[in-house]
Design an enzyme around this catalytic site. Structure first.
Site, PDB file in Angstrom:
ATOM      1  N   GLY A 161       0.819  -1.207   0.000  1.00 35.07           N
ATOM      2  CA  GLY A 161       0.000   0.000   0.000  1.00 35.07           C
ATOM      3  C   GLY A 161       0.851   1.255   0.000  1.00 35.07           C
ATOM      4  N   CYS A 162       0.227   2.362  -0.356  1.00 31.96           N
ATOM      5  CA  CYS A 162       0.967   3.630  -0.456  1.00 31.96           C
ATOM      6  C   CYS A 162       1.418   4.120   0.914  1.00 31.96           C
ATOM      7  CB  CYS A 162       0.118   4.678  -1.163  1.00 31.96           C
ATOM      8  SG  CYS A 162      -1.545   4.894  -0.497  1.00 31.96           S
TER       9      CYS A 162
END
Lengths: 336, 336, 336, 336
Positions: free
Chosen positions: D149-150
């Site tokens: 994920g970012c």
């Protein structure tokens, strides 16, 4: 009608004060001053006031000022402010000072953070740090109001109930904030040139921001003992409003109901602190004198969110609120 | 490998040129210059180039320049540019000039619009106004490229097919444009200080913008006779890209099919002019060297919409496109 | 105290009406309605009203409405509006309709542009198209106000003086406009999802926008003969405000002094039209009921610039202005 | 040439993957799929690809997919993804999954945070959580990449050096982040409708964000023991990029020199982690695969700032980086 002068009338806190005064039923701007090179018709500087406000911004003349005004909103930057304030007081004017010059009682802390010698320590001692929701009882009789900073107002209103009740560890508080760009003032510079800050976001003044000792002073006053805060500001690409996201360690287990009740008790009677019961956002407080606050717990910490408009409750609105108090008017007059 | 120097390396057209050159397989930046007070490591000025570009911006030394570079991107403002260009040419360098100094063949028009005496009329006569899609055949052999302005590129690519075929009244053309704020350059000022231009929109330079005679010169060249244009620019609160909305009177009835065919014939072979078949938008051309064009009719007028990125097809991208042409490279190299 | 109901209370024109009413000394919102699935406390829909407005948005009940309100702001979309208005009138209420349903006197034009059959032609005939600065004398006695569109208000205030005096060619007028995104309403969609419109700019509805015949109707009424307008709207990435840039051909030579005098004579007595004497900008009218106008000449054309806030003078503010007129109040009450 | 399919090709992570692939010398997009109602020419969905990419988005056909592609970028949301991945693996394809379905090894944690039963625990066990700078050695041989994920990428790259060396208290870490709006995806909704998020800023998912356990898993892997993180995300009104501001308690006194050395040692060899030596900003990493990191101390705490582009290093760029690794290409290919 209260006659209001604004010194340093070409900045955003001044234009915001003028915007509010236009709707104030018992006060009006009567005299505006600035440095000679910035003077001219107010509508040339702030075109939104065309047909609303027929005033010139003029170089300050003390005699004229004391003739035309009852109270001065001093919108100068720090250092400049303490050069003028003694003269204004001597002329019998009430002064609401927007700068930092009369905020920090400890001169050494002031001189460390602002890197300038304090030249008016006499008046510093009697200035009232006027955050009405926390220190209302001290404001009424004064003629020298030190109007709190935007970040300190936002952070302290969020933290005060917990600090007062000793519900958090006073030595380990992190205040993470974001502000819109109007907080940086009206003077252009590289960092806030549109293409440099648009689509950008950053932290600044890590560990060194001047509002940090101000926040600590407020909270220490509330707690009655020293409070230690790590304050970390950021800027985001919008014009108005700020949010504080505050992390603290509870001294005991706290339920949501208990937190809700604590904040409701503290702020129930307050017109300008609202309790949305969910994370506050910046847009609903923009252009208003409200501070929206919510406290909760997460992963063993207390998380407090507090939002206000840096130009209104963080500056001009709070100043008018203080003006209302010292003139015995209804505190919210002109501010709703 | 073509060695590229950039003079005036601290502005947005320079940083955009550097961004493009980083992906160019046969050219690289080798020497960057600016005024002494602006010099320093390029990553201090443009932090996006950290770990990508290990160059200092230095005060210009002509000997060093001619040692290190084959071609110069001259990113200076008008007036400054014509002070340097003769020396660069004398040093045997090829020059691609981003300023207005070599764009207008008529010195009187230049001096009227730019309010400065032209000091290099000799080179002005041989400079090639290099809008490749319209004047490609003149570009190849030259050593002095005058890189077109952003508004003129955008407007002329939209209008050229109609002008060339005599399908519109050449005396009654309105070019209404909007640009992002990067078009105003990197130097901060009041008008483009974030809180002043954010949430704002305005027209400027009514009847007086310097790109108006440039547009007229291009279109007159295309038409083979004088063209008269009312050019009206605006700015909107975003960083990159521009749109021209052009209004003209057709000389005869024009069907959509006919317009589509005309533009397809004109621009079919062009890599950098796209025909979306509907109103182009700014975002799909942002960061690219494309110009998106659509023509239609409405209420008896021809309406042409043309969009490009003011920093790319309107400046740095077109410059690299021109560089590719004069060095005999594939025209689109490094630009897709 | 005038009691105001708002039908369709979940959109931006409704929230803007509520914002204005909160400061109106002789009117207050008393009843808010919406579709059942959109109902709930107003502070859940518009959190800015927390602690200011203690109303529920409810499904419309006609009996309750006529009990609780004297006037209805009908903030429904076109087609929906003409389904309700006859019932509101029958219930004895005054109606200020924000939709297009009662704007175009020519039913055929309405049905062509809105692609729906008009179902209330009876009331259409007596509705008053209420742009106060142009048609004030017709407004006072009515109980059905058709509140003008934002683009038509902005464009017509800019053009009316020239059209009335026959100073421009009435058959060749180009109205190029830009609006902030609030003009597209509160309902989310792909085009105005933040990442799609941020940093974007585009033209839309080329030759087909529904406000084009409305502008022509207004100007034809002003001129006393048919007027032909090419109206071309655009959107830019900001929330509030619009600018019209208008191009027309003068019927005779016009000096700046003559234009200034014409506009000063026309709008001198008007509270809400301001004449800045230079290109107006969007930000100084944002949040206000002002329309700022400037006319000049350039390259043989007349260029008129006109700016207003699409949600205020272009919708809610003008509605309250009209409400003040029909109730015999001071026209600017609550609007300054 | 590596042939790349994208499943779920109508979202921002897909368009960003396509943008990167257009410049990748050894990979190209060959097959794009989406739900039937979202299909059509890619240039209708993403007009920036006009004349660059001549592909249709089609409903997924597994046979066609395995004919046309070597690797699949699975850009589906969680839950949808684990329905497709087993089939893709069975068809012999390599899979890089952008969803959360293969990120959390502990199925119970996944099911708690995502509120859905995990239906592919078999493949979950062998999926490689591929954050190259931390777990590069595990990536090379795999055919099932779980792309991080970012927020976890941004936070973990900032914290890893401190966590690995045991220099901070692993039980008391606050990760305060802000993201641009592209992080919320391409599907429109009320919260990210332009007028609602423009000029706004807010915190969300207090104590409940799904990336919190992912950050804890990464850091626990790095530490070799459990790590506890309070993760608090915010959104700000810009399109791309995120900043993590991380607060931790040092286990012993740390000098700036020591911190600088630690980060230089850790990330010196890394192409995509940059150390600016000052607070990183979002704009210089926008559109790039870089993560810019800076650590310092303030008021007795360690403060780490980490910035990246949520769509690039936080999604598509990291996916291509992982693709390069599993195909034995230079890791940075196509990403500079």
């Amino acid at each position: 009608m209260i006659r209001v002068a604004i010194i340093g009338a070409t900045g955003y806190t001044a234009s915001e004060s003028l915007r509010i005064l236009l709707r104030h039923p018992q006060a009006q701007a009567t005299y505006l001053t600035a440095l000679p090179e910035e003077c001219g018709p107010i509508v040339k500087i702030f075109p939104e006031f065309r047909d609303r406000l027929d005033l010139e911004v003029e170089p300050l003349e003390l005699a004229k000022l004391s003739d035309l005004a009852d109270v001065v909103l001093c919108c100068l930057p720090h250092k400049a402010s303490m050069g003028f304030v003694p003269k204004l007081l001597d002329a019998g004017l009430k002064v609401i000072d927007f700068s930092a010059d009369y905020r920090l009682r400890d001169v050494a802390v002031y001189e460390q953070y602002y890197q300038v010698k304090h030249t008016d320590t006499k008046n510093l001692q009697r200035a009232v740090f006027a955050l009405p929701e926390l220190f209302r009882e001290k404001i009424a009789g004064t003629d020298l109001i030190s109007n709190p900073g935007c970040y300190p107002t936002c952070s302290s209103l969020g933290l005060a109930p917990l600090v007062r009740e000793g519900l958090i560890d006073l030595q380990d508080i992190v205040v993470n904030t974001v502000s819109g760009i109007s907080g940086a003032g009206r003077k252009p510079g590289q960092a806030f040139h549109f293409p440099e800050i648009n689509e950008n976001y950053f932290a600044y003044a890590v560990g060194t921001h001047r509002h940090m000792p101000e926040i600590e002073q407020i909270l220490s006053d509330v707690a009655g003992k020293p409070v230690n805060v790590l304050f970390q500001p950021h800027v985001a690409p919008y014009t108005r409003g700020m949010l504080a996201t505050i992390y603290a360690n509870p001294t005991r287990s706290l339920s949501q109901a208990e937190l809700d009740e604590l904040y409701a008790e503290t702020y129930g009677p307050e017109v300008f602190v609202r309790l949305p019961g969910c994370p506050p956002q910046v847009l609903p407080v923009a252009g208003t004198n409200f501070c929206d606050v919510w406290a909760t717990t997460a992963k063993g910490k207390v998380v407090v969110l507090s939002a206000l408009d840096n130009l209104v409750k963080g500056a001009a609105g709070q100043a008018i609120q203080n003006m209302n108090i010292i003139f015995g008017l209804e505190e919210a007059m002109g501010l709703l």
